[in-house]
Design an enzyme around this catalytic site. Structure first.
Site, PDB file in Angstrom:
ATOM      1  N   THR A 138       0.820  -1.211   0.000  1.00 33.52           N
ATOM      2  CA  THR A 138       0.000   0.000   0.000  1.00 33.52           C
ATOM      3  C   THR A 138       0.854   1.261   0.000  1.00 33.52           C
ATOM      4  OG1 THR A 138      -1.599   1.288   1.288  1.00 33.52           O
ATOM      5  CG2 THR A 138      -0.122  -0.141   2.525  1.00 33.52           C
ATOM      6  N   GLU A 140       0.135   3.693   1.701  1.00 29.23           N
ATOM      7  CA  GLU A 140       0.087   4.186   3.078  1.00 29.23           C
ATOM      8  C   GLU A 140       1.386   3.908   3.835  1.00 29.23           C
ATOM      9  OE1 GLU A 140      -2.610   5.494   5.058  1.00 29.23           O
ATOM     10  OE2 GLU A 140      -3.976   5.721   3.368  1.00 29.23           O
ATOM     11  N   TYR A 162      -3.092  -0.600   9.915  1.00 30.36           N
ATOM     12  CA  TYR A 162      -3.212  -1.150   8.563  1.00 30.36           C
ATOM     13  C   TYR A 162      -1.859  -1.120   7.863  1.00 30.36           C
ATOM     14  CZ  TYR A 162      -4.251  -0.941   3.534  1.00 30.36           C
ATOM     15  OH  TYR A 162      -4.236  -1.124   2.177  1.00 30.36           O
TER      16      TYR A 162
END
Length: 350
Positions: A138, A140, A162
């Site tokens: 990801t 992120e 996450y």
């Protein structure tokens, strides 16, 4: 002879999208799902009826696998090998995919997004060492950037459980690729924000386009968001899934960043969607502090030069405006009761 691919997370956007892509190439696809989740095998298979008709050599089956349980992963791999004799490729796409929810489910997020990659890779080391493995990472991981772009060599600064889970998963993938006692073909893609018709309504891009359609039809009166002070690099999911496949076609495994290399702020998402319906978004937005993440990531932008050079990645194959328009058109048909179908973006482009 069919290539055999196992894809985790049958209910997810990327798993469905990649299944379309691989069936079109004549693959035998095994989709995995958790037994204790809501799962209607026939409902899932209905998405792919046309693919199977158009590609009679392709096959689709389903297999039970709880990725948070090592025993379940082991049994899934062994069962698939017993039924099909080999697994050519694994795409581990199942995840606890909601960043906001991960703050209240930290252990689950670390296990599903991170440790599950160890379960699969260790099973491959023991039972199927020739299988090529892709793990979904990801954007992120970077934790946001005030300016500039994120590539494969940038420092990570995950700001959510996450993203911390994803970072663990990536480290396991590198470990099993580099370790002399395994040397697996294992790699990951860091895909920046992506969406298509399969993106669910609890993700902000579909929340925006779907609520705008509902407002036009008189089914909603407000769009509730945390704020608009965020910027994302957004691509159409089908193009990202094509890159997952291309990563596993390389002779030597490697990791890649996938994204368009441009950012669009929250206001641009909202403005583009509401303009499609000739609405003034400022009349309908309500900001709710309860939706704000405890540790927000503000801006994400990809540097995909490596993928462009080695995978043939083409940034901005459709414009951001076209991207939002496609979702708006889909959501208007959906909310108007017209039961819109998934559209092959590659056919649409050509």
């Amino acid at each position: 002879m069919n290539n055999i691919a196992l894809i985790t997370g049958a209910n997810g956007m990327d798993a469905k999208t990649l299944t379309h892509f691989l069936l079109d190439k004549g693959y035998k696809v095994i989709l995995t799902y958790r037994r204790n989740s809501y799962f209607d095998e026939q409902l899932i298979k209905n998405h792919f009826i046309e693919d199977l008709k158009e590609n009679p050599s392709s096959k689709l089956e389903c297999e039970v696998c709880d990725v948070s349980c090592q025993n379940s992963v082991d049994e899934c791999i062994k069962s698939t090998l017993e039924k099909h004799s080999r697994i050519d490729e694994i795409y581990h796409l199942a995840a606890m995919s909601h960043v906001g929810n991960s703050f209240s489910q930290k252990d689950l997020s670390i296990n599903v997004n991170g440790q599950s990659h160890y379960y699969f890779l260790d099973a491959l080391k023991n039972y199927s060492s020739k299988t090529k493995y892709y793990g979904a990472m990801t954007s992120e991981l970077v934790g946001g950037m005030e300016d500039g772009s994120f590539n494969e060599n940038c420092k990570w600064n995950p700001k959510s459980p996450y993203a911390i889970g994803k970072a663990l998963g990536a480290r396991w993938i590198d470990f099993y690729r580099q370790s002399e006692d395994s040397k697996l073909f294992s790699c990951y893609g860091i895909l920046f924000n992506h969406s298509n018709f399969y993106r669910t309504l609890d993700f902000v891009v579909r929340k925006i386009t779907n609520t705008a359609a509902k407002i036009l039809l008189g089914k909603e009166s407000k769009l509730k968001l945390a704020h608009l002070d965020w910027a994302r690099d957004e691509h159409w999911s089908d193009f990202g899934c094509e890159m997952m496949w291309k990563m596993l076609q390389l002779n030597v495994p490697d990791n890649f960043v996938i994204g368009n290399g441009e950012t669009h702020w929250g206001e641009e998402y909202v403005d583009s969607a509401f303009k499609y319906f000739n609405l003034d978004w400022k009349k309908y937005i309500v900001f709710d502090k309860n939706l704000v993440r405890p540790n927000e990531v503000i801006r994400l932008q990809a540097d995909s030069k490596k993928a462009q050079q080695e995978l043939g990645w083409i940034p901005n194959r459709i414009s951001f405006k076209k991207h939002i328009e496609l979702l708006c058109d889909f959501d208007f048909k959906l909310e108007n009761g017209n039961n819109p179908k998934w559209t092959n973006i590659f056919n649409l482009k050509n």
